[in-house]
Design a protein around this motif. Structure first.
Motif, PDB file in Angstrom:
ATOM      1  N   ARG A 140       0.813  -1.212   0.000  1.00 42.58           N
ATOM      2  CA  ARG A 140       0.000   0.000   0.000  1.00 42.58           C
ATOM      3  C   ARG A 140       0.848   1.265   0.000  1.00 42.58           C
ATOM      4  O   ARG A 140       0.531   2.230  -0.686  1.00 42.58           O
ATOM      5  CB  ARG A 140      -0.943  -0.012   1.203  1.00 42.58           C
ATOM      6  CG  ARG A 140      -2.091  -0.975   1.006  1.00 42.58           C
ATOM      7  CD  ARG A 140      -2.983  -0.997   2.208  1.00 42.58           C
ATOM      8  NE  ARG A 140      -2.249  -1.405   3.390  1.00 42.58           N
ATOM      9  CZ  ARG A 140      -2.813  -1.628   4.570  1.00 42.58           C
ATOM     10  NH1 ARG A 140      -4.117  -1.473   4.721  1.00 42.58           N
ATOM     11  NH2 ARG A 140      -2.096  -2.009   5.588  1.00 42.58           N
ATOM     12  N   ALA A 141       1.941   1.219   0.767  1.00 40.79           N
ATOM     13  CA  ALA A 141       2.773   2.419   0.823  1.00 40.79           C
ATOM     14  C   ALA A 141       3.493   2.650  -0.500  1.00 40.79           C
ATOM     15  O   ALA A 141       3.656   3.794  -0.943  1.00 40.79           O
ATOM     16  CB  ALA A 141       3.773   2.306   1.961  1.00 40.79           C
ATOM     17  N   LYS A 143       2.419   2.176  -3.357  1.00 44.11           N
ATOM     18  CA  LYS A 143       1.509   2.712  -4.369  1.00 44.11           C
ATOM     19  C   LYS A 143       1.340   4.217  -4.294  1.00 44.11           C
ATOM     20  O   LYS A 143       0.962   4.834  -5.284  1.00 44.11           O
ATOM     21  CB  LYS A 143       0.137   2.033  -4.229  1.00 44.11           C
ATOM     22  CG  LYS A 143       0.137   0.639  -4.812  1.00 44.11           C
ATOM     23  CD  LYS A 143      -1.251   0.066  -4.838  1.00 44.11           C
ATOM     24  CE  LYS A 143      -1.209  -1.403  -5.210  1.00 44.11           C
ATOM     25  NZ  LYS A 143      -2.131  -2.191  -4.388  1.00 44.11           N
ATOM     26  N   VAL A 144       1.540   4.800  -3.126  1.00 41.61           N
ATOM     27  CA  VAL A 144       1.312   6.238  -3.039  1.00 41.61           C
ATOM     28  C   VAL A 144       2.592   7.054  -3.186  1.00 41.61           C
ATOM     29  O   VAL A 144       2.560   8.266  -3.125  1.00 41.61           O
ATOM     30  CB  VAL A 144       0.644   6.646  -1.704  1.00 41.61           C
ATOM     31  CG1 VAL A 144      -0.696   5.973  -1.579  1.00 41.61           C
ATOM     32  CG2 VAL A 144       1.534   6.341  -0.529  1.00 41.61           C
ATOM     33  N   ALA A 158       9.410   1.942   1.619  1.00 42.64           N
ATOM     34  CA  ALA A 158       8.004   1.579   1.513  1.00 42.64           C
ATOM     35  C   ALA A 158       7.764   0.076   1.567  1.00 42.64           C
ATOM     36  O   ALA A 158       6.683  -0.366   1.896  1.00 42.64           O
ATOM     37  CB  ALA A 158       7.416   2.146   0.220  1.00 42.64           C
TER      38      ALA A 158
ATOM     39  N   PHE C  42      -1.279  12.199  -3.019  1.00 38.00           N
ATOM     40  CA  PHE C  42      -2.426  11.310  -2.904  1.00 38.00           C
ATOM     41  C   PHE C  42      -2.566  10.812  -1.469  1.00 38.00           C
ATOM     42  O   PHE C  42      -1.593  10.396  -0.846  1.00 38.00           O
ATOM     43  CB  PHE C  42      -2.213  10.138  -3.873  1.00 38.00           C
ATOM     44  CG  PHE C  42      -3.348   9.157  -3.921  1.00 38.00           C
ATOM     45  CD1 PHE C  42      -4.674   9.589  -3.923  1.00 38.00           C
ATOM     46  CD2 PHE C  42      -3.097   7.778  -3.994  1.00 38.00           C
ATOM     47  CE1 PHE C  42      -5.716   8.676  -3.993  1.00 38.00           C
ATOM     48  CE2 PHE C  42      -4.142   6.870  -4.055  1.00 38.00           C
ATOM     49  CZ  PHE C  42      -5.462   7.318  -4.056  1.00 38.00           C
ATOM     50  N   GLY C  48      -1.826   4.277   3.061  1.00 42.98           N
ATOM     51  CA  GLY C  48      -0.527   3.957   2.459  1.00 42.98           C
ATOM     52  C   GLY C  48       0.642   4.270   3.374  1.00 42.98           C
ATOM     53  O   GLY C  48       1.692   4.725   2.923  1.00 42.98           O
ATOM     54  N   VAL C  50       3.560   3.207   6.377  1.00 48.23           N
ATOM     55  CA  VAL C  50       4.368   2.056   6.776  1.00 48.23           C
ATOM     56  C   VAL C  50       4.399   2.033   8.304  1.00 48.23           C
ATOM     57  O   VAL C  50       5.037   2.860   8.940  1.00 48.23           O
ATOM     58  CB  VAL C  50       5.796   2.167   6.213  1.00 48.23           C
ATOM     59  CG1 VAL C  50       6.634   0.983   6.678  1.00 48.23           C
ATOM     60  CG2 VAL C  50       5.752   2.213   4.701  1.00 48.23           C
ATOM     61  N   MET C  61       8.785  10.341   3.367  1.00 48.40           N
ATOM     62  CA  MET C  61       8.581   9.505   2.183  1.00 48.40           C
ATOM     63  C   MET C  61       7.944  10.275   1.029  1.00 48.40           C
ATOM     64  O   MET C  61       8.111   9.909  -0.134  1.00 48.40           O
ATOM     65  CB  MET C  61       7.701   8.319   2.563  1.00 48.40           C
ATOM     66  CG  MET C  61       8.225   7.003   2.078  1.00 48.40           C
ATOM     67  SD  MET C  61       7.138   5.681   2.578  1.00 48.40           S
ATOM     68  CE  MET C  61       7.569   5.468   4.255  1.00 48.40           C
TER      69      MET C  61
END
Lengths: 491, 291, 201
Positions: A140-141, A143-144, A158, C42, C48, C50, C61
Motif C-alpha cells: 500500500r505504501a 503505491k502512493v 516503503a 495522494f 498507504g 508504513v 517519504m
C-alpha cells in the motif's frame, strides 16, 4: 492433513521393517558411567583458551551468516529468474560440512573456508525465505509514493519495513543455526568449538567435553541477550578479525581442483574420444551408481523417513515444555534448558551414546536424529503455541492438549516438519561411526581416500535428491494449504 | 534503517577476509603437520616442541599446524600448505603418490615392524591364537579411522585374505569408530564384538589402566608391516635452498632428546625410503583403496 | 464501475465528491489518481503508511524523489537535521509534533490519517487527491486538516462524507449516485438540503 500424516507414518513403519534396528547390548554401563562422571565434573581449565574458542565459533557463525544473509538478500531480488532459483536450490542442498570439505581442498585450512562453508548454503536458504517474505510485503505504501523516487529508496522505505520483523526474526533464527554449523565445522579442522569437542570426546576426555558443551549451551541459550540488531554493526566490524589465521591460499590448488581433482578418474588426462576411454568412463559411472549412489540413496531415504516421523512425534511430546499453556514460568525455563541441551548437542555425540546402549544398527541414528530435530521443532511450535489465545473456560491437562492446542498447532507443526525434511536428510550424512551406508557415508569414504571425483559425483547426487525432497515437500505443503516458510517463521 | 548496517557489515567482512587472504610470502615458513592418530589434544603441545627443535636445527621459521583427519593431512601436503608430514603407512603412500618427487626420509625405529591387534569382547568366547581367528566371521566389527593403516588397511587386507570376502560380506555389521581409543571403548562395552586397533595405542591404554581385560582382549596379532614415516615434498630444495631435504633428514635422524622422542613415542628415528613402503602400496592397491 | 463519466477539473478548484458509500467516489478518485499521478499528491483511504516506520520517515517519504539515493538511505538510518527541520513544522501544524519519532503503527486512527496528510503536504505539488482524508478525526481536527490542505494545494479533489465540511471548504461539489455524476455545481450555489437526495434510496 491427517491422511498425509498417516501416510508418512505408514511409510516410516514400512521402512522400519526393512531397516536394521536390532539391539545388541552387552555392557555399556562402564563407558556410560565414565561419560556421566565426566559430565558431572566439567573441567573448564582443560581447554586452554575456552573463551577464545567460543569467540572464534561466534565469529565464524557471524561472518558466515552475515555474508549468507546479504548474499541471500541480493539473490532474493532476482528470485523470479528461473536459473537463480535453481542455483539457490542447489547450493542449499549441500551440507555445510561438505562445502567445508570442498573448500578445504581448494583453499586449505583458512578462515575463508569456514566462512564460505556457512555463507554459501545459507545464502541459498535465505534467498528463498526472503523472496517468499517479500512477496507478502504490504504494497500500500509503495503505491502512493511520488513518481521519480529511485528503486532502492522506494524499496527501503516503503516495502522492506513492512516485512522487516519477519526478516529479522528469520535471520536471527538462522544465526542460531549458524552457531551450530560453526561449531560443527570444527570437526573437519576449523578452529571452532567442534575441533576441541571432537578431540576431547573421541579421546574419552569427558570432563573436558562437558565443559565445552556447557559453554555452548550457555552461548545458545543466551543468544537473545547479546544478539541485537543494534550491535550487528559493531560485531561486523570486529568479527572478521577474530577468525584466526590460516595457511596461504594458492591459485594452483584451486585450478587443479576444477581441472583435475573432480574430473572422473577414467577421463583424467585422456582424450575423451581415445579408444577405451569412454567405456572406462561408463564402467566408472556404473560402479558409482550401483555400488554407492543407489545403495546410498536407499539407506538415506529409509533413515530419513523413519527419523522424520520420529522427529514429529518427539516434537509433539516436547513442545509443552516451553508452552505457557502447560507450564508456569519456572517449569518453562527448565523446559527451555532441556530443549537447548537436546538441540545443541551434536548428533554424533547423541549417536555415540545410543550406540553404546544399543549396539550398531540404525536405531541409534534414528533416535539421535529424531531427538535433535524434534527439539528444534518442539522449540518452534512451543513458541507458536504461546501466541494462541484460549477461551477463559478452556479445558486442562490432556484434554487441553488433545482438543484445544493440538488441532490449532497441527498445520504449523506439519509445515515445520516438511520444511525440516530435507535438513534431516542432509544430517543422515554424518553417522559413519554406525557404519550405516548413507550417501554421506560414501562421500566421507571418498574424501578420506582423496578420491574427489567420486566425492563430487556423490555430492551432486545428494544435492539432486535434496532438491527432489524439497519439491515434494513444497507440493505437499501446497496441497495441504500449509502456510509457506515465510509465514511459519513469524514469531 | 538497519539495512545500511548490514551493508556496512558486509563491507567490513569483505575487507576483513581480504586482509586475511594470501600475502606474498616474504620469508618462507617451513610448515609441517601430523596425522591425528592418537591423543590429539596433546598433539599441539607435542609438535610445538618438535617445531622449535627443527627451527633451531634448520635455521628457518618452522610451524606445526594441527589437522583433524588423515585426509586433511594428505591434502595439506598435496596443496603445499605443509612441506613435511608425519604420516602413517597408508596416508604416506597416498600423499607421495599425489606429490611428484616427494619422499619418505625417516621413520621410527619401531616402525618397520608395526602391528595391528584384533581385539574381541569376552562374550564372543574368542581366545588369543597364533593363526587368524576364523571365529570372527559373522560378528559385528569396527575399524578405526577410514584412512588408518593399522586400524583399516592392514586388518582389512588380512580379513579379505583369510575370510575370502569384503568386510561388508563377512561381518554382520561394520563400523568406523574414528580412532583407536574409540575402537577399544566400543569393543570393551560390547557395542561391537570385534575390532582392529593400533598395537601401540593398546599397550599405552593398558598401561594407563583404561582397559578391563576381563571384557576385552587381544585375540590375534598381524604380522609386522612398515608404518609411520616422515615424508617431505620434492620441491623444498627449490624453496628453502639446495640440500634442504638432507638437512631436514639429518635433523630428524639426530633427534636424541628423550622428551621429544617420547612424544611420538619412538626410541629414535632411522632412515627410510619410498621403497620401504612398497608393501603398503601393494596392499592398498589390492583392496582398491588406491587406484 | 462508473459509467460514461466525463468531467474536467480546473486549476485552483477545490472539488468535493460526495455521495453514499458505494456510490463510486473511491473509484473516481483512483481513476483520477492514475491519470494525474505525475503531479498530484495522494491520500488513499488505506492511507498507504508504513506502520513500522516513524511519523518522520512516513512524512519524509513524500519527498523521496527529490533526493539522491544516498541521502535517502542515510536519512533512513540517521535522520538528517535538515530534513527534521523541514518535516517538523508540517507535523506540528497537524498536532503531531510530539509524535514525530513514534512508530506510525502505534498511533490512533486519527493520528495516522494526519500523518498521511502531512506526507502529501511534504510531497507538495499543485494538486491533492484524497479519499475521505478526515474521516477518523473529530470536527475540530477536521477543520485544522482542511485548513492545512487548502493552504498547501492549489487544486484539491477530495471524496468526503461530511457534507457540511464539504460545503464549507469546497468551491465545487460533485454528487455521485448510482455510479454516475448526479449533480455538479459550485459550492455556493447549493445548500445541504439540495444534496439530501444523494443519500436517499
Amino acid at each position: 492433513m491427517l491422511r498425509v500424516s498417516g501416510l508418512f507414518v505408514v511409510v516410516a513403519l514400512g521402512c522400519l521393517l526393512i531397516a536394521d534396528v536390532h539391539i545388541t547390548t552387552l555392557d555399556p554401563w562402564s563407558e556410560l558411567q565414565r561419560m556421566a562422571l565426566g559430565f558431572a565434573t566439567p573441567d573448564f581449565s582443560a581447554v586452554g583458551d575456552i573463551g577464545w574458542v567460543l569467540v572464534r565459533t561466534v565469529a565464524f557463525a557471524f561472518c558466515g551468516v552475515a555474508l549468507g544473509a546479504v548474499g541471500g538478500f541480493v539473490l532474493s531480488q532476482f528470485f523470479h529468474v528461473g536459473p537463480v532459483r535453481w542455483v539457490c536450490a542447489f547450493i542449499r542442498a549441500i551440507h555445510e560440512l561438505f562445502w567445508a570439505l570442498i573448500f578445504l581442498q581448494m583453499f586449505g585450512l583458512t578462515p575463508l573456508t569456514g566462512v564460505l562453508a556457512i555463507a554459501i548454503p545459507y545464502a541459498g536458504i535465505c534467498a528463498k525465505v526472503y523472496a517468499e517474505t517479500l512477496e507478502e510485503a504490504d504494497l500500500r505504501a509503495s503505491k502512493v509514493l511520488a513518481p521519480g523516487a529511485d528503486m532502492v529508496s522506494a524499496f527501503l522505505y516503503a516495502r522492506l519495513p513492512t516485512v522487516w520483523v519477519h526478516i529479522k526474526n528469520y535471520t536471527s533464527y538462522r544465526f542460531e543455526c549458524g552457531l551450530r554449523s560453526s561449531a560443527v565445522l570444527g570437526f573437519v579442522g576449523l578452529p571452532t568449538l567442534g575441533f576441541y569437542l571432537e578431540t576431547a570426546f573421541s579421546e574419552g576426555h569427558y570432563s573436558e567435553a562437558a565443559a565445552l558443551m556447557i559453554m555452548f549451551y550457555i552461548l545458545i541459550a543466551s543468544l537473545r541477550y547479546w544478539m541485537r540488531v543494534r550491535l550487528i554493526g559493531l560485531y561486523a566490524l570486529i568479527a572478521p578479525f577474530l577468525l584466526g589465521g590460516g595457511v596461504e591460499i594458492q591459485m594452483t590448488n584451486i585450478v587443479r581442483f576444477f581441472t583435475v581433482d573432480i574430473v572422473p578418474s577414467p577421463l583424467r588426462g585422456h582424450d575423451v574420444f581415445a579408444a577405451g576411454v569412454l567405456p572406462d568412463f561408463a564402467g566408472w559411472l556404473w560402479m558409482m551408481l550401483s555400488d554407492m549412489a543407489l545403495p546410498g540413496i536407499v539407506a538415506t531415504l529409509i533413515l530419513t523417513q523413519i527419523a522424520l516421523v520420529g522427529t514429529g512425534m518427539l516434537a509433539l511430546m516436547m513442545f509443552p515444555l516451553i508452552s505457557d499453556k502447560f507450564l508456569g514460568r519456572f517449569g518453562r525455563s527448565i523446559g527451555h534448558g532441556v530443549l537447548v541441551v537436546i538441540r545443541s548437542t551434536p548428533e554424533f555425540i547423541l549417536a555415540y551414546i545410543f550406540l553404546q546402549l544399543w549396539g550398531p544398527s540404525m536405531l541409534p541414528a534414528i533416535v539421535a536424529l529424531s531427538l535433535h530435530n524434534g527439539a528444534i521443532i518442539g522449540h518452534l511450535i512451543g513458541r507458536f503455541s504461546n501466541q494462541l489465545v484460549l477461551r477463559p473456560d478452556h479445558a486442562t491437562g490432556i484434554n487441553l492438549y488433545a482438543f484445544e492446542i493440538l488441532p490449532r498447532i497441527y498445520g504449523q507443526f506439519l509445515a515445520y516438519l516438511f520444511y525440516r525434511w530435507e535438513v534431516i536428510m542432509r544430517e543422515t550424512a554424518i553417522l559413519g561411526i554406525l557404519g550405516i551406508a548413507t550417501l554421506g557415508f560414501f562421500i566421507d569414504s571418498a574424501l578420506s581416500e582423496i578420491r574427489l571425483d567420486r566425492a563430487m559425483f556423490l555430492i551432486v547426487v545428494t544435492a539432486i535428491l535434496n532438491i527432489g525432497i524439497d519439491i515434494l515437500s513444497r507440493r505437499i505443503r501446497g496441497r495441504l494449504h500449509l502456510s509457506d516458510t515465510a509465514q511459519q517463521l513469524k514469531k | 534503517m538497519k539495512k545500511i548496517t548490514i551493508f556496512i557489515s558486509a563491507l567490513a567482512i569483505f575487507i576483513g577476509i581480504a586482509s586475511m587472504a594470501p600475502k606474498a610470502a616474504v620469508a618462507e615458513t617451513f610448515v609441517f603437520t601430523a596425522i591425528p592418530d592418537q591423543d590429539e589434544s596433546k598433539l599441539i603441545e607435542r609438535f610445538g616442541k618438535v617445531a622449535a627443535y627443527l627451527a633451531k636445527e634448520l635455521g628457518v621459521e618452522t610451524k606445526y599446524i594441527p589437522v583433524k583427519s588423515y585426509a586433511a593431512a594428505v591434502t595439506a601436503f598435496r596443496n603445499n600448505q605443509v612441506q613435511l608430514a608425519w604420516f602413517g603407512g597408508l596416508s604416506g603412500v597416498r600423499a607421495r603418490s599425489l606429490v611428484e618427487g616427494s619422499k619418505a626420509i625417516a621413520q621410527g625405529a619401531e616402525d618397520p615392524a608395526f602391528e595391528t591387534y584384533i581385539i574381541a569382547h569376552s562374550s564372543t568366547g574368542l581366545n588369543a591364537s597364533d593363526s587368524f581367528p576364523m571365529g570372527i566371521k559373522g560378528k559385528t566389527f569396527t575399524f578405526g579411522s577410514k584412512g588408518s593403516t593399522s586400524g583399516r588397511l592392514m586388518p582389512e587386507y588380512y580379513i579379505r585374505n583369510e575370510l575370502g570376502g569384503s568386510p561388508d560380506n563377512v561381518f554382520s555389521k561394520v563400523g568406523f569408530s574414528g580412532n583407536h581409543s574409540k575402537t577399544i571403548a566400543l569393543v570393551q562395552s560390547g557395542a561391537y564384538q570385534v575390532g582392529a586397533v593400533n598395537f601401540q595405542v593398546w599397550i599405552d591404554e593398558l598401561k594407563d589402566g583404561k582397559i578391563d581385560e576381563s571384557k576385552v582382549s587381544v585375540i590375534w596379532k598381524t604380522p609386522p608391516y612398515p608404518d609411520y614415516q616422515w615424508s617431505i615434498r620434492g620441491d623444498v630444495d627449490k624453496t628453502f635452498g639446495a640440500g634442504f631435504t638432507e638437512r631436514v633428514t639429518k635433523a630428524l635422524l639426530s633427534m636424541s632428546d628423550p622428551d621429544l622422542l617420547a612424544s611420538f613415542p619412538r626410541s629414535s628415528f632411522i632412515p627410510a625410503s619410498n621403497a620401504d613402503y612398497q608393501p603398503i602400496l601393494d596392499v592398498a592397491k589390492q583392496i582398491k583403496l588406491i587406484d | 464501475m462508473l459509467r460514461g463519466v466525463s468531467m474536467s477539473i480546473n486549476d485552483g478548484e477545490r472539488v468535493a465528491l460526495i455521495g453514499e458509500s458505494g456510490a463510486g467516489k473511491s473509484t473516481l478518485i483512483s481513476v483520477l489518481q492514475h491519470r494525474y499521478a505525475a503531479d498530484t499528491a495522494f491520500v488513499p483511504q488505506d492511507l498507504g503508511l508504513v506502520g513500522n516506520l516513524s511519523v518522520f520517515h512516513n512524512i519524509y517519504m513524500g519527498a523521496l524523489q527529490r533526493h539522491s539515493m544516498a541521502h535517502n538511505v542515510l536519512n533512513l538510518v540517521w535522520p538528517r537535521p535538515s530534513e527534521i527541520a523541514r518535516v517538523r513544522p508540517i507535523a506540528e501544524q497537524l498536532g503531531l509534533g510530539d509524535k514525530l519519532f513514534s512508530k506510525v503503527g502505534e498511533l490512533s486512527g486519527g493520528q495516522q490519517q494526519r500523518t498521511a496528510i502531512c506526507r502529501a503536504i511534504h510531497q507538495g505539488g499543485p494538486a491533492l487527491l484524497g479519499d475521505e482524508p478526515v474521516s477518523a478525526n473529530d470536527q475540530h481536527q477536521s477543520r485544522v486538516i482542511m485548513d492545512a490542505i487548502t493552504t498547501s494545494f492549489d487544486t484539491v479533489v477530495l471524496a468526503m462524507h461530511d457534507v457540511e465540511l464539504a460545503l464549507e471548504y469546497s468551491t465545487r461539489i460533485i454528487g455521485i449516485k448510482d455510479q454516475n455524476i448526479a449533480i455538479d455545481v459550485a459550492a455556493d450555489q447549493v445548500t445541504r438540503a439540495d444534496l439530501d437526495f444523494l443519500y436517499m434510496k
